[in-house]
Design an enzyme around this catalytic site. Sequence first.
Site, mmCIF file in Angstrom:
data_model
loop_
_atom_site.group_PDB
_atom_site.id
_atom_site.type_symbol
_atom_site.label_atom_id
_atom_site.label_comp_id
_atom_site.label_asym_id
_atom_site.label_seq_id
_atom_site.Cartn_x
_atom_site.Cartn_y
_atom_site.Cartn_z
ATOM 1 N N LYS A 73 0.799 -1.232 0.000
ATOM 2 C CA LYS A 73 0.000 0.000 0.000
ATOM 3 C C LYS A 73 0.836 1.289 0.000
ATOM 4 O O LYS A 73 0.410 2.291 -0.554
ATOM 5 C CB LYS A 73 -0.936 0.021 1.210
ATOM 6 C CG LYS A 73 -2.163 -0.860 1.051
ATOM 7 C CD LYS A 73 -3.077 -0.709 2.251
ATOM 8 C CE LYS A 73 -4.437 -1.290 1.974
ATOM 9 N NZ LYS A 73 -5.384 -1.033 3.054
ATOM 10 N N ALA A 134 -3.755 4.017 15.055
ATOM 11 C CA ALA A 134 -3.255 4.884 13.978
ATOM 12 C C ALA A 134 -2.437 4.045 12.999
ATOM 13 O O ALA A 134 -1.388 4.455 12.521
ATOM 14 C CB ALA A 134 -2.419 6.017 14.554
ATOM 15 N N GLY A 135 -2.931 2.833 12.721
ATOM 16 C CA GLY A 135 -2.311 1.999 11.698
ATOM 17 C C GLY A 135 -2.957 2.318 10.359
ATOM 18 O O GLY A 135 -3.441 3.438 10.144
ATOM 19 N N GLY A 136 -3.012 1.332 9.473
ATOM 20 C CA GLY A 136 -3.572 1.564 8.146
ATOM 21 C C GLY A 136 -5.009 2.054 8.195
ATOM 22 O O GLY A 136 -5.354 3.089 7.614
ATOM 23 N N THR A 234 -13.876 -1.415 13.706
ATOM 24 C CA THR A 234 -13.533 -1.752 12.316
ATOM 25 C C THR A 234 -13.497 -3.268 12.085
ATOM 26 O O THR A 234 -13.489 -3.726 10.947
ATOM 27 C CB THR A 234 -12.153 -1.172 11.912
ATOM 28 O OG1 THR A 234 -11.159 -1.667 12.807
ATOM 29 C CG2 THR A 234 -12.163 0.344 11.924
ATOM 30 N N TYR A 236 -14.811 -7.043 11.699
ATOM 31 C CA TYR A 236 -16.094 -7.660 11.321
ATOM 32 C C TYR A 236 -16.102 -9.171 11.490
ATOM 33 O O TYR A 236 -17.059 -9.843 11.118
ATOM 34 C CB TYR A 236 -16.546 -7.249 9.914
ATOM 35 C CG TYR A 236 -15.531 -7.458 8.827
ATOM 36 C CD1 TYR A 236 -15.403 -8.683 8.193
ATOM 37 C CD2 TYR A 236 -14.718 -6.410 8.432
ATOM 38 C CE1 TYR A 236 -14.479 -8.861 7.189
ATOM 39 C CE2 TYR A 236 -13.779 -6.579 7.426
ATOM 40 C CZ TYR A 236 -13.660 -7.801 6.812
ATOM 41 O OH TYR A 236 -12.745 -7.980 5.814
ATOM 42 N N GLN A 265 -15.891 0.410 1.067
ATOM 43 C CA GLN A 265 -14.590 0.721 0.461
ATOM 44 C C GLN A 265 -14.492 0.038 -0.904
ATOM 45 O O GLN A 265 -13.920 0.583 -1.845
ATOM 46 C CB GLN A 265 -13.409 0.380 1.381
ATOM 47 C CG GLN A 265 -13.198 -1.093 1.757
ATOM 48 C CD GLN A 265 -12.599 -1.952 0.660
ATOM 49 O OE1 GLN A 265 -11.832 -1.446 -0.160
ATOM 50 N NE2 GLN A 265 -12.975 -3.217 0.623
HETATM 51 P P1 NAD Z 1 -2.314 -1.961 11.674
HETATM 52 O O1 NAD Z 1 -1.434 -3.051 12.157
HETATM 53 O O2 NAD Z 1 -1.854 -1.098 10.561
HETATM 54 O O3 NAD Z 1 -2.621 -0.972 12.921
HETATM 55 C C1 NAD Z 1 -3.018 -1.449 14.177
HETATM 56 C C2 NAD Z 1 -3.182 -0.284 15.160
HETATM 57 O O4 NAD Z 1 -3.738 -0.805 16.367
HETATM 58 C C3 NAD Z 1 -1.885 0.414 15.548
HETATM 59 O O5 NAD Z 1 -2.156 1.772 15.770
HETATM 60 C C4 NAD Z 1 -1.518 -0.263 16.885
HETATM 61 O O6 NAD Z 1 -0.802 0.613 17.745
HETATM 62 C C5 NAD Z 1 -2.888 -0.526 17.461
HETATM 63 N N1 NAD Z 1 -2.919 -1.681 18.383
HETATM 64 C C6 NAD Z 1 -2.684 -2.973 18.061
HETATM 65 N N2 NAD Z 1 -2.822 -3.753 19.155
HETATM 66 C C7 NAD Z 1 -3.152 -2.925 20.179
HETATM 67 C C8 NAD Z 1 -3.432 -3.130 21.562
HETATM 68 N N3 NAD Z 1 -3.390 -4.353 22.115
HETATM 69 N N4 NAD Z 1 -3.736 -2.053 22.319
HETATM 70 C C9 NAD Z 1 -3.785 -0.827 21.771
HETATM 71 N N5 NAD Z 1 -3.542 -0.565 20.474
HETATM 72 C C10 NAD Z 1 -3.220 -1.612 19.686
HETATM 73 O O7 NAD Z 1 -3.700 -2.645 11.330
HETATM 74 P P2 NAD Z 1 -4.847 -2.084 10.342
HETATM 75 O O8 NAD Z 1 -4.571 -2.518 8.961
HETATM 76 O O9 NAD Z 1 -5.053 -0.633 10.621
HETATM 77 O O10 NAD Z 1 -6.117 -2.936 10.835
HETATM 78 C C11 NAD Z 1 -6.678 -2.730 12.121
HETATM 79 C C12 NAD Z 1 -8.035 -3.414 12.195
HETATM 80 O O11 NAD Z 1 -8.948 -2.806 11.291
HETATM 81 C C13 NAD Z 1 -8.005 -4.896 11.841
HETATM 82 O O12 NAD Z 1 -8.901 -5.579 12.684
HETATM 83 C C14 NAD Z 1 -8.520 -4.927 10.430
HETATM 84 O O13 NAD Z 1 -9.170 -6.147 10.118
HETATM 85 C C15 NAD Z 1 -9.537 -3.800 10.473
HETATM 86 N N6 NAD Z 1 -9.796 -3.201 9.160
HETATM 87 C C16 NAD Z 1 -11.083 -3.168 8.748
HETATM 88 C C17 NAD Z 1 -11.399 -2.591 7.534
HETATM 89 C C18 NAD Z 1 -12.833 -2.550 7.102
HETATM 90 O O14 NAD Z 1 -13.094 -2.242 5.944
HETATM 91 N N7 NAD Z 1 -13.757 -2.815 8.001
HETATM 92 C C19 NAD Z 1 -10.390 -2.042 6.728
HETATM 93 C C20 NAD Z 1 -9.065 -2.094 7.180
HETATM 94 C C21 NAD Z 1 -8.780 -2.691 8.407
#
Ligand code: NAD
Length: 292
Positions: A73, A134-136, A234, A236, A265
């Site tokens: 990405k 503040a991940g993806g 987020t 599901y 999305q």
């Molecule tokens: P990522 O790894 O990029 O980011 C994860 C974030 O969560 C980081 O900020 C990290 O610091 C934080 N984190 C992780 N474990 C933690 C904990 N135990 N305590 C506190 N903070 C914690 O992941 P992502 O790609 O952003 O995905 C995150 C979630 O969102 C996943 O469950 C993914 O399936 C979901 N998601 C859903 C959609 C959708 O369309 N519904 C799209 C993208 C991601």
Amino acid sequence: MTERIDGHTTLIGLMAYPIRHSMSPTMHNNAFAKLGLNYAYLAFDVTSDRLPKAIDAIRTLDMRGSNISMPNKQKVIPLLDKLDPAAKMVGAVNTIVNDNGILTGYTTDGIGFMKSLDDEDVNIRGQKMTLAGAGGAGTAIAIQAALDGVKDISIFNAKDQSWENAKRNVDIINEKTDCKATLHSIEDKEDFKNEIADSFIYCDSTGVGMKPLEDMTLVEDPSWFRPDMVVFDTVYAPRTTKLMKVAEQAGVKHVFNGLGMMLEQGAAAFKLWTGKEMPVEYIHDILFADEK
Ligand code: NAD
């Protein structure tokens, strides 16, 4: 499917690794069939080292575009000709559109988040949001919400590898939008509780609560929530997370998982490629037929 494919069919890809588990091919091919559009969508295992050639193939084969997922990405950005302003701010691309050899990168996760709330007649514009993560996903949500008119965003993050990204998100939002963003440590529970109490929406984008951590939630006490607020996870899978159960115990009226965001999305990418609205409810029923 075979009835649909002919000499004029245009290809759209999904380039990521691993990717064979993705629901996107089922989503888009069923939507093309339903609307009688002559496209085909295929998933390709593309590791980062093969990404430059794969992106060039979009031009060579005159594909209409591609979805991009992990680990590509961010790495795809220098390989594109143009970036949509939101994708530039997010620093990631999940959708490429090919217009006569000119590749433009977009990000549709944040659009999916906002649209999924609009679908439920929930308007968070002009309101305050507390956002965990503040991940993806968290980055896309924060930036799109700020661009769309959310007034105030308090971002809570762990002091892990995404802390610097959280800082960057706050700076970009404050610099480029009318939204006020602040960064907080997720370890400070009193601050976390107070910011949620002051918010119209609490959104968790951390993935805590997703399988196999389905017994976990960052907010365990229902008294942190008000019935008149919105709680959004987020995640599901499972459909009802621990966080959502806590919110339901608090009597919160608007509690959502990430399913709507995931569908929207995809619908936003579909519209960028075809100019048409994806039949979202029809696709939902195909993807989740076993849940009926
Ligand atoms: P990522 O790894 O990029 O980011 C994860 C974030 O969560 C980081 O900020 C990290 O610091 C934080 N984190 C992780 N474990 C933690 C904990 N135990 N305590 C506190 N903070 C914690 O992941 P992502 O790609 O952003 O995905 C995150 C979630 O969102 C996943 O469950 C993914 O399936 C979901 N998601 C859903 C959609 C959708 O369309 N519904 C799209 C993208 C991601």
